[in-house]
Design a protein around this motif. Structure first.
Motif, short mmCIF file in Angstrom:
data_model
loop_
_atom_site.label_atom_id
_atom_site.label_comp_id
_atom_site.label_asym_id
_atom_site.label_seq_id
_atom_site.Cartn_x
_atom_site.Cartn_y
_atom_site.Cartn_z
N ALA A 138 4.41 17.19 1.33
CA ALA A 138 4.93 16.87 2.66
C ALA A 138 6.32 16.25 2.58
O ALA A 138 7.04 16.22 3.57
CB ALA A 138 3.98 15.93 3.39
N GLY A 139 6.69 15.74 1.40
CA GLY A 139 7.97 15.08 1.25
C GLY A 139 8.00 13.71 1.91
O GLY A 139 8.98 13.33 2.54
N ILE A 140 6.91 12.94 1.72
CA ILE A 140 6.82 11.61 2.35
C ILE A 140 6.41 10.57 1.32
O ILE A 140 5.42 10.73 0.61
CB ILE A 140 5.80 11.61 3.50
CG1 ILE A 140 6.22 12.59 4.59
CG2 ILE A 140 5.64 10.20 4.08
CD1 ILE A 140 5.17 12.80 5.67
N LEU A 141 7.17 9.49 1.28
CA LEU A 141 6.79 8.27 0.58
C LEU A 141 6.52 7.25 1.67
O LEU A 141 7.39 7.00 2.50
CB LEU A 141 7.91 7.78 -0.34
CG LEU A 141 7.79 6.34 -0.85
CD1 LEU A 141 6.55 6.15 -1.70
CD2 LEU A 141 9.04 5.95 -1.61
N LEU A 142 5.32 6.70 1.69
CA LEU A 142 4.96 5.73 2.70
C LEU A 142 4.66 4.40 2.04
O LEU A 142 3.89 4.35 1.08
CB LEU A 142 3.73 6.21 3.47
CG LEU A 142 3.50 5.34 4.68
CD1 LEU A 142 3.43 6.15 5.93
CD2 LEU A 142 2.31 4.47 4.46
N ILE A 143 5.30 3.34 2.54
CA ILE A 143 5.09 2.00 1.99
C ILE A 143 4.68 1.08 3.13
O ILE A 143 5.45 0.87 4.07
CB ILE A 143 6.36 1.45 1.31
CG1 ILE A 143 6.81 2.42 0.21
CG2 ILE A 143 6.10 0.05 0.76
CD1 ILE A 143 8.19 2.09 -0.35
N TRP A 144 3.48 0.54 3.02
CA TRP A 144 2.98 -0.45 3.98
C TRP A 144 3.04 -1.80 3.29
O TRP A 144 2.33 -2.04 2.33
CB TRP A 144 1.57 -0.09 4.39
CG TRP A 144 0.86 -1.07 5.26
CD1 TRP A 144 1.36 -2.19 5.87
CD2 TRP A 144 -0.52 -1.02 5.64
NE1 TRP A 144 0.38 -2.81 6.60
CE2 TRP A 144 -0.78 -2.12 6.48
CE3 TRP A 144 -1.56 -0.14 5.34
CZ2 TRP A 144 -2.04 -2.37 7.02
CZ3 TRP A 144 -2.80 -0.39 5.88
CH2 TRP A 144 -3.04 -1.49 6.72
N ILE A 145 3.90 -2.67 3.75
CA ILE A 145 4.01 -4.01 3.19
C ILE A 145 3.03 -4.89 3.96
O ILE A 145 3.18 -5.12 5.16
CB ILE A 145 5.45 -4.54 3.30
CG1 ILE A 145 6.37 -3.61 2.51
CG2 ILE A 145 5.53 -5.98 2.80
CD1 ILE A 145 7.84 -3.88 2.68
N HIS A 177 0.90 -1.15 0.00
CA HIS A 177 0.00 0.00 0.00
C HIS A 177 0.94 1.20 0.00
O HIS A 177 1.65 1.42 0.98
CB HIS A 177 -0.89 -0.02 1.24
CG HIS A 177 -1.72 1.21 1.40
ND1 HIS A 177 -2.86 1.42 0.66
CD2 HIS A 177 -1.58 2.29 2.19
CE1 HIS A 177 -3.38 2.59 1.01
NE2 HIS A 177 -2.62 3.14 1.94
N VAL A 178 0.97 1.95 -1.10
CA VAL A 178 1.91 3.05 -1.26
C VAL A 178 1.15 4.37 -1.33
O VAL A 178 0.18 4.50 -2.07
CB VAL A 178 2.78 2.87 -2.53
CG1 VAL A 178 3.64 4.09 -2.79
CG2 VAL A 178 3.63 1.62 -2.41
N VAL A 179 1.62 5.34 -0.54
CA VAL A 179 1.05 6.68 -0.54
C VAL A 179 2.20 7.66 -0.74
O VAL A 179 3.22 7.57 -0.05
CB VAL A 179 0.31 7.00 0.77
CG1 VAL A 179 -0.26 8.41 0.73
CG2 VAL A 179 -0.79 5.98 1.04
#
Length: 164
Positions: free
Chosen positions: A138-145, A131-133
């Motif tokens: 904001a300068g954020i890459l968020l990766i939920w594996i 799940h990638v946002v």
């Protein structure tokens, strides 16, 4: 709160208790000095930039990692279960919520599995169990594996550029 129906009051009280007991995760860009004030001395500091703390949830221990830049600011943060601890959707969602707290939701893009995206000057493809946002503002890459055991990672463009 007394004007609310009894069931609503009970649920609201329960929700507030759960939120109060959850660790208030830091977020990318926060000074490491503030993170240390909140959590105390790191339980590990294997190099000059990376530190980690261990936290307990209802299912066991969680491993929380922060990587700092030369200015003492967090440029990457991760949360994962330790050993056989179960990583829940609530663990990930709480972490995600803290990363994006105060930033407008309108700036976020959710990347579907299999789709290419760009962040920090690099190209990526969202994996089937991710799940990638992305929030460029904001300068954020968020990766939920989401595959077992699961983990969640938030990184800044600076961290991505360092891994080139």
């Amino acid at each position: 709160m007394n004007s609310l129906p009894p069931v609503t009051r009970v649920l609201l009280t329960f929700l507030l208790a759960v939120l109060a007991s959850a660790p208030a995760w830091a977020r990318v860009g926060e000074p490491v000095s503030e993170i240390r004030k909140r959590y105390g001395k790191p339980q590990g500091h294997p190099d000059g930039r990376t530190m980690f703390w261990m936290f307990e949830n209802d299912f066991g221990a969680m491993h929380y990692t922060v990587t700092a830049n030369d200015k003492g600011l967090s440029m990457a943060e991760g949360l994962k279960p330790y050993r056989r601890t179960r990583f829940t959707a609530q663990d990930a969602e709480t972490f995600i919520g803290m990363q994006f707290a105060g930033y407008p939701e309108a700036n976020r893009r959710t990347i579907p599995p299999g789709q290419a995206y760009r962040f920090g000057g690099q190209d990526f493809v969202c994996g089937a169990q991710e799940h990638v946002v992305v929030d460029e503002t904001a300068g954020i890459l968020l990766i939920w594996i989401k595959s077992d055991p699961g983990s969640v990672l938030a990184v800044s463009p600076e961290m991505v550029q360092r891994t080139k």
